[in-house]
Design a protein around this motif. Structure first.
Motif, mmCIF file in Angstrom:
data_model
loop_
_atom_site.group_PDB
_atom_site.id
_atom_site.type_symbol
_atom_site.label_atom_id
_atom_site.label_comp_id
_atom_site.label_asym_id
_atom_site.label_seq_id
_atom_site.Cartn_x
_atom_site.Cartn_y
_atom_site.Cartn_z
ATOM 1 N N LEU A 16 0.845 -1.249 0.097
ATOM 2 C CA LEU A 16 0.202 -0.070 -0.056
ATOM 3 C C LEU A 16 0.912 1.355 -0.050
ATOM 4 O O LEU A 16 0.259 2.317 0.031
ATOM 5 C CB LEU A 16 -0.886 -0.074 1.160
ATOM 6 C CG LEU A 16 -1.967 -1.350 1.208
ATOM 7 C CD1 LEU A 16 -2.613 -1.176 2.623
ATOM 8 C CD2 LEU A 16 -2.892 -0.985 0.234
ATOM 9 N N ASN A 17 2.154 1.050 0.006
ATOM 10 C CA ASN A 17 2.845 2.400 0.026
ATOM 11 C C ASN A 17 2.827 3.172 1.508
ATOM 12 O O ASN A 17 2.915 4.339 1.301
ATOM 13 C CB ASN A 17 3.274 3.040 -1.192
ATOM 14 C CG ASN A 17 3.955 3.771 -1.311
ATOM 15 O OD1 ASN A 17 5.454 3.643 -0.984
ATOM 16 N ND2 ASN A 17 4.174 5.032 -2.004
ATOM 17 N N VAL A 18 2.628 2.779 2.311
ATOM 18 C CA VAL A 18 2.520 3.241 3.738
ATOM 19 C C VAL A 18 3.440 2.674 4.887
ATOM 20 O O VAL A 18 3.776 1.538 4.488
ATOM 21 C CB VAL A 18 1.208 3.320 4.336
ATOM 22 C CG1 VAL A 18 0.057 4.051 3.265
ATOM 23 C CG2 VAL A 18 0.345 1.751 4.449
ATOM 24 N N THR A 19 3.582 3.040 6.016
ATOM 25 C CA THR A 19 4.371 2.416 6.969
ATOM 26 C C THR A 19 3.643 1.396 7.573
ATOM 27 O O THR A 19 2.352 1.317 7.735
ATOM 28 C CB THR A 19 4.904 3.451 7.716
ATOM 29 O OG1 THR A 19 3.749 4.033 8.858
ATOM 30 C CG2 THR A 19 5.736 4.685 7.423
ATOM 31 N N ASP A 20 4.557 0.417 8.377
ATOM 32 C CA ASP A 20 3.736 -0.562 8.991
ATOM 33 C C ASP A 20 2.822 0.249 10.256
ATOM 34 O O ASP A 20 1.767 -0.292 10.601
ATOM 35 C CB ASP A 20 4.553 -1.509 10.065
ATOM 36 C CG ASP A 20 5.567 -2.175 8.925
ATOM 37 O OD1 ASP A 20 5.638 -1.954 7.776
ATOM 38 O OD2 ASP A 20 6.333 -3.222 9.345
ATOM 39 N N ALA A 21 3.318 1.262 10.840
ATOM 40 C CA ALA A 21 2.876 1.946 11.824
ATOM 41 C C ALA A 21 1.576 2.639 11.444
ATOM 42 O O ALA A 21 0.412 2.613 12.358
ATOM 43 C CB ALA A 21 3.659 3.094 12.471
ATOM 44 N N HIS A 22 1.432 3.070 10.201
ATOM 45 C CA HIS A 22 0.200 3.682 9.766
ATOM 46 C C HIS A 22 -0.968 2.684 9.819
ATOM 47 O O HIS A 22 -2.234 3.045 10.073
ATOM 48 C CB HIS A 22 0.482 4.319 8.479
ATOM 49 C CG HIS A 22 -0.664 5.038 7.739
ATOM 50 N ND1 HIS A 22 -1.327 6.212 8.333
ATOM 51 C CD2 HIS A 22 -1.551 4.672 6.851
ATOM 52 C CE1 HIS A 22 -2.341 6.317 7.608
ATOM 53 N NE2 HIS A 22 -2.540 5.492 6.578
ATOM 54 N N LEU A 23 -0.670 1.478 9.054
ATOM 55 C CA LEU A 23 -1.259 0.325 8.918
ATOM 56 C C LEU A 23 -1.974 0.045 10.294
ATOM 57 O O LEU A 23 -3.192 -0.261 10.510
ATOM 58 C CB LEU A 23 -0.897 -0.564 7.903
ATOM 59 C CG LEU A 23 -1.778 -1.613 7.497
ATOM 60 C CD1 LEU A 23 -2.546 -1.121 6.579
ATOM 61 C CD2 LEU A 23 -0.692 -2.804 6.530
ATOM 62 N N GLU A 24 -0.940 -0.192 11.229
ATOM 63 C CA GLU A 24 -1.558 -0.610 12.547
ATOM 64 C C GLU A 24 -2.510 0.383 13.000
ATOM 65 O O GLU A 24 -3.567 -0.118 13.938
ATOM 66 C CB GLU A 24 -0.346 -0.979 13.461
ATOM 67 C CG GLU A 24 0.449 -1.987 12.843
ATOM 68 C CD GLU A 24 1.766 -2.467 13.686
ATOM 69 O OE1 GLU A 24 2.338 -1.171 14.341
ATOM 70 O OE2 GLU A 24 2.646 -3.340 13.307
ATOM 71 N N ARG A 25 -2.207 1.755 12.975
ATOM 72 C CA ARG A 25 -2.889 2.597 13.522
ATOM 73 C C ARG A 25 -4.300 2.650 12.819
ATOM 74 O O ARG A 25 -5.206 2.810 13.459
ATOM 75 C CB ARG A 25 -2.416 4.299 13.417
ATOM 76 C CG ARG A 25 -2.198 4.907 14.586
ATOM 77 C CD ARG A 25 -1.588 6.431 14.071
ATOM 78 N NE ARG A 25 -0.880 6.637 13.103
ATOM 79 C CZ ARG A 25 0.413 6.399 12.689
ATOM 80 N NH1 ARG A 25 1.119 5.970 13.672
ATOM 81 N NH2 ARG A 25 0.745 6.906 11.518
ATOM 82 N N LEU A 26 -4.435 2.542 11.690
ATOM 83 C CA LEU A 26 -5.664 2.478 10.871
ATOM 84 C C LEU A 26 -6.623 1.166 11.604
ATOM 85 O O LEU A 26 -7.743 1.277 11.650
ATOM 86 C CB LEU A 26 -5.537 2.194 9.249
ATOM 87 C CG LEU A 26 -5.412 3.364 8.532
ATOM 88 C CD1 LEU A 26 -5.180 2.743 7.048
ATOM 89 C CD2 LEU A 26 -6.553 4.333 8.571
ATOM 90 N N ARG A 27 -5.859 0.195 11.603
ATOM 91 C CA ARG A 27 -6.471 -1.144 12.177
ATOM 92 C C ARG A 27 -7.079 -0.944 13.691
ATOM 93 O O ARG A 27 -8.212 -1.151 13.987
ATOM 94 C CB ARG A 27 -5.761 -2.278 12.241
ATOM 95 C CG ARG A 27 -6.218 -3.475 12.447
ATOM 96 C CD ARG A 27 -5.248 -4.807 12.139
ATOM 97 N NE ARG A 27 -4.066 -4.676 13.204
ATOM 98 C CZ ARG A 27 -2.932 -4.782 12.766
ATOM 99 N NH1 ARG A 27 -2.472 -4.810 11.473
ATOM 100 N NH2 ARG A 27 -2.117 -4.741 13.753
ATOM 101 N N SER A 28 -6.209 -0.217 14.340
ATOM 102 C CA SER A 28 -6.659 0.135 15.641
ATOM 103 C C SER A 28 -7.744 1.284 15.975
ATOM 104 O O SER A 28 -8.763 0.919 16.611
ATOM 105 C CB SER A 28 -5.345 0.575 16.713
ATOM 106 O OG SER A 28 -5.683 0.849 17.894
#
Length: 88
Positions: A16-28
């Motif tokens: 998705l061309n995002v950081t791991d942290a961004h994806l985790e934040r979205l999920r949270s």
């Protein structure tokens, strides 16, 4: 879907061309705030995995390229009924 079709958070973030942290934040945030739409994922033995097909569909939805899937049984039945009418 085979296990090879599933990606880790790091792989999905790269896709998705995002950081791991961004994806985790979205999920949270999506689990707390219902108006936030995070990419769909599954948990297998406590591990988060993403389907490439689901990520592609989510991206299409974010860009307005497809209609969202019906989320309730009633919406599914209505969509089913409408598609049958269109095929007549």
């Amino acid at each position: 879907m085979s296990p090879t079709d599933l990606m880790t958070t790091a792989q999905a973030a790269q896709y998705l061309n995002v950081t791991d942290a961004h994806l985790e934040r979205l999920r949270s945030k999506a689990s707390i705030e219902r108006h936030i739409e995070a990419p769909p994922y599954v948990k297998i033995g406590g591990l988060v995995r993403y389907s490439r097909r689901a990520l592609d569909r989510w991206l299409d939805l974010q860009m307005g390229m497809t209609e969202p899937e019906p989320s309730t049984d009633r919406e599914r039945r209505q969509a089913d009924y409408e598609s049958r009418l269109e095929s007549l």
